[in-house]
Enzyme design. Structure first.
Site, PDB file in Angstrom:
ATOM      1  N   LYS A 112       0.808  -1.211   0.000  1.00 27.94           N
ATOM      2  CA  LYS A 112       0.000   0.000   0.000  1.00 27.94           C
ATOM      3  C   LYS A 112       0.847   1.269   0.000  1.00 27.94           C
ATOM      4  CE  LYS A 112      -4.183  -2.158   1.640  1.00 27.94           C
ATOM      5  NZ  LYS A 112      -3.848  -3.580   1.840  1.00 27.94           N
TER       6      LYS A 112
HETATM    7  C1  LIG Z   1      -4.529  -4.578   1.337  1.00 32.57           C
HETATM    8  C2  LIG Z   1      -3.815  -5.852   1.215  1.00 32.57           C
HETATM    9  C3  LIG Z   1      -4.257  -6.849   0.336  1.00 32.57           C
HETATM   10  C4  LIG Z   1      -5.509  -6.715  -0.468  1.00 32.57           C
HETATM   11  O1  LIG Z   1      -5.423  -5.705  -1.446  1.00 32.57           O
HETATM   12  P1  LIG Z   1      -6.743  -5.173  -2.155  1.00 32.57           P
HETATM   13  O2  LIG Z   1      -6.283  -4.043  -3.015  1.00 32.57           O
HETATM   14  O3  LIG Z   1      -7.671  -4.734  -1.067  1.00 32.57           O
HETATM   15  O4  LIG Z   1      -7.301  -6.312  -2.919  1.00 32.57           O
HETATM   16  C5  LIG Z   1      -3.496  -7.994   0.242  1.00 32.57           C
HETATM   17  N1  LIG Z   1      -2.372  -8.171   0.972  1.00 32.57           N
HETATM   18  C6  LIG Z   1      -1.932  -7.249   1.827  1.00 32.57           C
HETATM   19  C7  LIG Z   1      -0.712  -7.508   2.630  1.00 32.57           C
HETATM   20  C8  LIG Z   1      -2.622  -6.045   1.968  1.00 32.57           C
HETATM   21  O5  LIG Z   1      -2.177  -5.121   2.815  1.00 32.57           O
END
Ligand SMILES: *Cc1c(COP(=O)(O)O)cnc(C)c1O
Length: 466
Positions: A112
């Site tokens: 993220k």
């Molecule tokens: C947020 C997250 C996901 C999922 O991502 P999306 O964009 O919500 O599908 C998967 N793995 C990790 C470690 C995350 O932080």
């Protein structure tokens, strides 16, 4: 570029407006009015560019004239300069067919950061221009919160209120949020699941008592700018493995359908993508939707991959809108049905459209542990549980041996040391740059469930829009 709502009843906005708006006033999500397209020659010309340069090139059509190219480039340089790996998103080979794309070299060790480090800078730029304040309200199942807080801590004109489900995020995840003591950072632990927290945030976006006084901004992947920034690493990876001449497939550990939707956008922009594999844990609404057309929410089961413990995947609406002929009226009706009954069927057009590019797979706790073990014992790679779910799906995909399959590694294994240790016998350690996390002071507020309570807490502390 103009942005329109998936529910067809909100005014179109430019990139700046869509970035600051979050959810559209009709309850829909903003999408670009059309997908920009790169020709094979334009894609070939992107080979070998530094990540930040590629990022500016891929994103410029979405930004339009809201930012001069030099300004966008400077922001990408700043955002990606904070990553601990020179390649920003390095690619690691596991065996002849499988690769892992390490997206966790940012400040908070999850993918993220790739989008949020840029988003923090975009917010600051646009708020400055307008002399306005932004109140970010977000819900996190773990990683969004820390990445968003890191991206905006101490930035002028921004307050961030981050809701997390009490006791349902890992210690590392919680501490990465609650040890940031900047005065504009407000952590709130609620009683309930991630979906409960998310529902409160959604309600706040539609609450005139709140939106009348404050400019409420989103940092979860309902914010278009986040998805846009994630499109870049699909290009970066495919280019390294031979695009545009050679097709590749991606396996994406999925929760809110944001990351994998960015892969869909990359494909719509002309990147040759053979398959997008949607990997879920036992919270498998997306797997059921894509394999059977059944999009119905059950109850959330906590797993070793908490960022995927989600039953309602907000960004799926963006895909359904695009596959359903971009009919906002029909989309609004379909979503009203879903909101009323927590269940809906995909239309034939939506199912067929999705089947052309997506497959899906579900991993239970055993599958996840086995994938972690395989990667460690056979390939010497330590993966976190989210990434392992992606790898499980990648190895089950049945794709021809000539198609490279890239699993997106969405978190550093040290964010989830217990399940990693149980599966592999090895306890991953935090990188030195975050090593003192457990010595730092924590600060957060616990609020008993109930929207009114949370809304009152926020409106007492937030700064009005202008
Ligand atoms: C947020 C997250 C996901 C999922 O991502 P999306 O964009 O919500 O599908 C998967 N793995 C990790 C470690 C995350 O932080």
């Amino acid at each position: 570029m103009e942005y329109i709502s998936t529910r067809g009843a909100a005014p179109a906005l430019d990139f700046e407006g869509a970035t600051l708006a979050g959810l559209a006033p009709d309850g829909g999500l903003y999408v670009p009015r059309q997908w920009p397209r790169f020709s094979p020659d334009e894609i070939t010309a992107m080979r070998g560019l530094p990540y930040a340069t590629l990022a500016a090139r891929v994103m410029q059509p979405f930004v339009g004239d809201c930012l001069a190219p030099e300004r966008l480039q400077a922001m990408c340089d700043a955002a990606y300069g904070r990553f601990a790996h020179k390649a920003v998103t390095p690619l690691v080979q596991l065996d002849e067919q499988h690769w892992v794309l390490e997206l966790f070299h940012g400040p908070t060790l999850a993918f993220k950061d790739v989008a949020l480090q840029l988003l923090g800078l975009l917010f600051e730029e646009f708020l400055n221009r307008r002399a306005e304040n932004l109140t970010i309200v977000g819900a996190t199942s773990g990683d969004t919160g820390s990445a968003a807080i890191d991206a905006v801590a101490g930035r002028e004109g921004i307050d961030i209120f981050m809701l997390h489900p009490r006791g349902r995020v890992s210690d590392v995840q919680r501490r990465q949020m609650t040890t940031v003591l900047a005065p504009n950072v407000h952590n709130i632990a609620i009683d309930g699941s991630f979906d409960d927290a998310q529902a409160m945030v959604k309600r706040m976006f539609n609450d005139p008592d709140v939106t009348g006084r404050f400019r409420i901004g989103a940092v979860n992947s309902i914010n278009w700018a986040r998805l846009m920034a994630q499109v870049v690493y699909y290009f970066a990876t495919a280019l390294q493995l031979g695009a545009p001449e050679r097709k590749v497939a991606f396996s994406v550990p999925t929760g809110n359908f944001g990351d994998v939707f960015a892969g869909y956008v990359a494909a719509r922009m002309g990147l040759p993508v053979e398959r997008l594999i949607v990997a879920t844990n036992v919270n498998d609404i997306l797997h059921r939707a894509l394999s059977e057309g059944d999009y119905s929410a059950g109850t959330v089961t906590p797993t070793a991959a908490p960022s995927m413990d989600i039953q309602v995947s907000s960004n799926f609406e963006r895909l359904l809108f695009d596959l359903g002929g971009r009919d906002g009226v029909a989309m609004a009706e379909q979503m009203r049905g879903f909101e009323a009954s927590k269940a809906m069927r995909l239309t034939n057009a939506q199912r067929e459209g999705a089947a052309a590019l997506f497959t899906s797979a579900r991993a239970d706790a055993d599958d996840t542990a086995q994938a972690m073990r395989w990667a460690y014992e056979q390939c010497g790679q330590v993966l976190d549980p989210h990434t392992a779910i992606g790898l499980h799906a990648a190895r089950e995909s049945g794709l021809g041996a000539d198609i490279p399959v890239i699993t997106l590694a969405t978190a550093h294994p040290a964010k989830f040391p217990d399940p990693v240790e149980r599966a592999t016998g090895l306890r991953p350690t935090l990188p030195a740059r975050v090593g003192d996390l457990f010595q730092r002071e924590e600060r957060f507020t616990e609020l008993a469930g109930g929207y009114d309570n949370v809304a009152a807490y926020i409106t007492e502390r937030a700064v009005p829009a202008a």
